[in-house]
Design a protein around this motif. Structure first.
Motif, PDB file in Angstrom:
ATOM      1  N   ALA A 177      -8.803 -29.960  15.406  1.00 36.43           N
ATOM      2  CA  ALA A 177      -7.816 -31.027  15.502  1.00 36.43           C
ATOM      3  C   ALA A 177      -6.705 -31.057  16.715  1.00 36.43           C
ATOM      4  CB  ALA A 177      -6.828 -31.214  14.206  1.00 36.43           C
ATOM      5  N   LEU A 178      -6.302 -29.677  16.887  1.00 38.17           N
ATOM      6  CA  LEU A 178      -5.538 -29.462  18.068  1.00 38.17           C
ATOM      7  C   LEU A 178      -6.440 -29.583  19.359  1.00 38.17           C
ATOM      8  CD1 LEU A 178      -3.505 -26.402  16.587  1.00 38.17           C
ATOM      9  CD2 LEU A 178      -2.654 -28.674  17.082  1.00 38.17           C
ATOM     10  N   ASP A 179      -7.682 -29.136  19.282  1.00 38.06           N
ATOM     11  CA  ASP A 179      -8.275 -29.510  20.638  1.00 38.06           C
ATOM     12  C   ASP A 179      -8.491 -30.837  20.909  1.00 38.06           C
ATOM     13  OD1 ASP A 179      -9.913 -28.602  22.982  1.00 38.06           O
ATOM     14  OD2 ASP A 179     -11.754 -28.517  21.629  1.00 38.06           O
ATOM     15  N   LYS A 180      -8.923 -31.517  19.941  1.00 34.10           N
ATOM     16  CA  LYS A 180      -9.013 -33.040  20.061  1.00 34.10           C
ATOM     17  C   LYS A 180      -7.922 -33.842  20.726  1.00 34.10           C
ATOM     18  CE  LYS A 180     -11.115 -37.122  17.540  1.00 34.10           C
ATOM     19  NZ  LYS A 180     -11.809 -37.230  16.247  1.00 34.10           N
ATOM     20  N   HIS A 181      -6.782 -33.569  19.727  1.00 36.03           N
ATOM     21  CA  HIS A 181      -5.581 -34.446  20.099  1.00 36.03           C
ATOM     22  C   HIS A 181      -4.443 -34.022  21.003  1.00 36.03           C
ATOM     23  CE1 HIS A 181      -7.175 -37.224  17.330  1.00 36.03           C
ATOM     24  NE2 HIS A 181      -7.550 -36.107  16.461  1.00 36.03           N
ATOM     25  N   CYS A 182      -4.592 -32.511  21.560  1.00 40.91           N
ATOM     26  CA  CYS A 182      -3.271 -31.973  21.868  1.00 40.91           C
ATOM     27  C   CYS A 182      -3.622 -31.291  23.111  1.00 40.91           C
ATOM     28  CB  CYS A 182      -2.839 -30.908  20.908  1.00 40.91           C
ATOM     29  SG  CYS A 182      -2.120 -31.776  19.325  1.00 40.91           S
ATOM     30  N   ALA A 183      -4.886 -30.699  23.250  1.00 39.01           N
ATOM     31  CA  ALA A 183      -5.087 -29.939  24.400  1.00 39.01           C
ATOM     32  C   ALA A 183      -5.219 -30.558  25.633  1.00 39.01           C
ATOM     33  CB  ALA A 183      -6.652 -29.062  24.123  1.00 39.01           C
ATOM     34  N   ARG A 184      -5.312 -31.824  25.681  1.00 35.91           N
ATOM     35  CA  ARG A 184      -5.547 -32.617  26.970  1.00 35.91           C
ATOM     36  C   ARG A 184      -4.055 -32.692  27.745  1.00 35.91           C
ATOM     37  NH1 ARG A 184      -6.292 -36.498  23.173  1.00 35.91           N
ATOM     38  NH2 ARG A 184      -4.474 -38.041  22.921  1.00 35.91           N
ATOM     39  N   CYS A 185      -3.104 -32.296  26.992  1.00 35.24           N
ATOM     40  CA  CYS A 185      -1.665 -32.166  27.571  1.00 35.24           C
ATOM     41  C   CYS A 185      -0.978 -30.903  27.366  1.00 35.24           C
ATOM     42  CB  CYS A 185      -0.824 -33.217  27.016  1.00 35.24           C
ATOM     43  SG  CYS A 185      -1.316 -34.945  27.400  1.00 35.24           S
ATOM     44  N   GLY A 189       6.018 -27.926  29.446  1.00 32.69           N
ATOM     45  CA  GLY A 189       6.034 -26.588  29.648  1.00 32.69           C
ATOM     46  C   GLY A 189       5.324 -25.663  28.762  1.00 32.69           C
ATOM     47  N   PHE A 190       4.753 -26.398  27.731  1.00 30.55           N
ATOM     48  CA  PHE A 190       4.110 -25.798  26.928  1.00 30.55           C
ATOM     49  C   PHE A 190       2.607 -25.970  26.802  1.00 30.55           C
ATOM     50  CE2 PHE A 190       2.487 -27.435  22.313  1.00 30.55           C
ATOM     51  CZ  PHE A 190       2.080 -26.099  21.816  1.00 30.55           C
ATOM     52  N   GLY A 191       1.669 -24.736  27.073  1.00 28.20           N
ATOM     53  CA  GLY A 191       0.402 -24.987  27.624  1.00 28.20           C
ATOM     54  C   GLY A 191      -0.501 -24.045  26.639  1.00 28.20           C
ATOM     55  N   ASN A 192      -0.266 -23.680  25.409  1.00 28.15           N
ATOM     56  CA  ASN A 192      -1.115 -22.740  24.811  1.00 28.15           C
ATOM     57  C   ASN A 192      -1.377 -23.182  23.057  1.00 28.15           C
ATOM     58  OD1 ASN A 192       1.508 -22.433  23.930  1.00 28.15           O
ATOM     59  ND2 ASN A 192       0.922 -20.071  23.576  1.00 28.15           N
ATOM     60  N   VAL A 193      -1.542 -24.387  23.139  1.00 29.89           N
ATOM     61  CA  VAL A 193      -1.459 -25.129  21.746  1.00 29.89           C
ATOM     62  C   VAL A 193      -3.037 -24.557  21.074  1.00 29.89           C
ATOM     63  CG1 VAL A 193      -3.034 -27.072  22.518  1.00 29.89           C
ATOM     64  CG2 VAL A 193      -1.383 -27.310  20.579  1.00 29.89           C
ATOM     65  N   LEU A 194      -3.896 -24.165  21.710  1.00 32.26           N
ATOM     66  CA  LEU A 194      -5.009 -23.727  21.143  1.00 32.26           C
ATOM     67  C   LEU A 194      -5.190 -21.935  20.892  1.00 32.26           C
ATOM     68  CD1 LEU A 194      -7.942 -25.711  22.999  1.00 32.26           C
ATOM     69  CD2 LEU A 194      -6.876 -26.091  20.809  1.00 32.26           C
ATOM     70  N   ASP A 195      -3.936 -21.437  21.163  1.00 32.37           N
ATOM     71  CA  ASP A 195      -3.861 -20.012  20.976  1.00 32.37           C
ATOM     72  C   ASP A 195      -2.989 -20.001  19.672  1.00 32.37           C
ATOM     73  OD1 ASP A 195      -3.036 -17.367  20.729  1.00 32.37           O
ATOM     74  OD2 ASP A 195      -2.448 -17.135  22.835  1.00 32.37           O
ATOM     75  N   LEU A 196      -3.820 -19.871  18.720  1.00 28.07           N
ATOM     76  CA  LEU A 196      -3.308 -20.038  17.061  1.00 28.07           C
ATOM     77  C   LEU A 196      -2.201 -19.011  16.848  1.00 28.07           C
ATOM     78  CD1 LEU A 196      -6.066 -21.731  15.129  1.00 28.07           C
ATOM     79  CD2 LEU A 196      -4.364 -22.877  16.358  1.00 28.07           C
ATOM     80  N   PRO A 197      -2.521 -17.597  17.103  1.00 23.31           N
ATOM     81  CA  PRO A 197      -1.784 -16.599  16.712  1.00 23.31           C
ATOM     82  C   PRO A 197      -0.573 -16.709  17.625  1.00 23.31           C
ATOM     83  CG  PRO A 197      -4.104 -15.728  17.237  1.00 23.31           C
ATOM     84  CD  PRO A 197      -4.085 -17.229  17.717  1.00 23.31           C
ATOM     85  N   ALA A 198      -0.611 -17.161  18.847  1.00 22.95           N
ATOM     86  CA  ALA A 198       0.950 -17.300  19.552  1.00 22.95           C
ATOM     87  C   ALA A 198       1.391 -18.489  19.017  1.00 22.95           C
ATOM     88  CB  ALA A 198       0.448 -17.473  21.045  1.00 22.95           C
ATOM     89  N   MET A 199       0.821 -19.751  18.638  1.00 18.34           N
ATOM     90  CA  MET A 199       1.551 -20.798  18.095  1.00 18.34           C
ATOM     91  C   MET A 199       2.254 -20.423  16.541  1.00 18.34           C
ATOM     92  SD  MET A 199       1.404 -23.521  19.503  1.00 18.34           S
ATOM     93  CE  MET A 199       1.448 -24.978  18.310  1.00 18.34           C
ATOM     94  N   LEU A 229      -6.476 -29.514  30.721  1.00 16.11           N
ATOM     95  CA  LEU A 229      -5.545 -30.513  30.792  1.00 16.11           C
ATOM     96  C   LEU A 229      -6.218 -31.720  31.627  1.00 16.11           C
ATOM     97  CD1 LEU A 229      -2.506 -28.615  32.691  1.00 16.11           C
ATOM     98  CD2 LEU A 229      -2.784 -29.306  30.244  1.00 16.11           C
ATOM     99  N   GLU A 230      -5.916 -32.980  31.194  1.00 19.13           N
ATOM    100  CA  GLU A 230      -6.681 -34.045  31.582  1.00 19.13           C
ATOM    101  C   GLU A 230      -5.627 -34.896  32.285  1.00 19.13           C
ATOM    102  OE1 GLU A 230      -8.580 -36.352  28.695  1.00 19.13           O
ATOM    103  OE2 GLU A 230      -9.626 -34.534  27.711  1.00 19.13           O
ATOM    104  N   GLY A 231      -5.702 -34.992  33.761  1.00 14.94           N
ATOM    105  CA  GLY A 231      -4.826 -36.034  34.448  1.00 14.94           C
ATOM    106  C   GLY A 231      -3.296 -35.519  34.737  1.00 14.94           C
ATOM    107  N   ARG A 232      -3.332 -34.009  34.843  1.00 15.06           N
ATOM    108  CA  ARG A 232      -2.153 -33.583  34.992  1.00 15.06           C
ATOM    109  C   ARG A 232      -2.504 -31.961  35.547  1.00 15.06           C
ATOM    110  NH1 ARG A 232       1.728 -33.712  31.374  1.00 15.06           N
ATOM    111  NH2 ARG A 232       1.055 -35.567  30.522  1.00 15.06           N
TER     112      ARG A 232
END
Length: 173
Positions: free
Chosen positions: A73-81, A96-106, A87-90
């Motif tokens: 779900a995070l990959d589909k909806h959040c990872a693009r930003c 400044g938040f770029g590790n949404v798929l690092d579940l242990p860090a999150m 990242l898509e289009g940026r």
């Protein structure tokens, strides 16, 4: 030309302006030198940041079904930003938040996730109140899919499972 100034002041200001211009040219030339592909000894003390794709590949993989569903779900909806390497289009992660798929860090960062408590977790709050995904909210990505209730539920279940993991880790103490 500088009106109503003595010749001495005009000469001084002309030299001063010329010196500033020369300084800008020197700065620009040194900046171009630092962009060259040839590393030098000075560059060794300031290495280039790792490639985002390599950092993405090095992330821990989700292990449980709960982690896998939240990750999807995070990959589909959040990872693009919010995930470097996806990242898509940026060029930089949003906010400044770029590790949404690092579940242990999150899971370790209570400013995003409160283990066991999805309703107090900023990650869930932002999705639930419609602030995220922002590109859907502001209309800049009309093709982006809106998170489904099941996908939000998967993120919530993962956060709930974090409490169970923390309790299990503390059981022997």
């Amino acid at each position: 030309m500088i009106p109503n100034k003595s010749p001495e002041i005009k000469r001084f200001l002309s030299k001063y302006v010329a010196a500033i211009g020369l300084g800008l040219v020197i700065s620009a030339v040194s900046g171009l030198h630092s962009l060259s592909a040839e590393p030098n000894e000075a560059d060794a003390s300031n290495p280039a940041p790792p490639d985002p794709a390599k950092r993405l590949a090095a992330l821990p993989k989700p292990e449980t079904d709960t982690e896998k569903a939240a990750h999807a779900a995070l990959d589909k909806h959040c990872a693009r930003c919010h995930q470097e390497g996806k990242l898509e289009g940026r060029n930089k992660p949003a906010s400044g938040f770029g590790n949404v798929l690092d579940l242990p860090a999150m899971a370790a960062d209570t400013s995003f996730v409160v283990p066991g408590n999805p309703d107090n977790s900023e990650l869930v709050k932002q999705i639930a109140n419609g602030n995220m995904p922002y590109d859907i909210k502001d209309g800049s990505n009309i093709f982006a899919p809106t998170p489904t209730d099941d996908e939000v539920g998967a993120i919530r279940n993962w956060i709930i499972s974090l409490r169970q993991s923390a309790d299990a880790a503390c059981e022997g103490r």
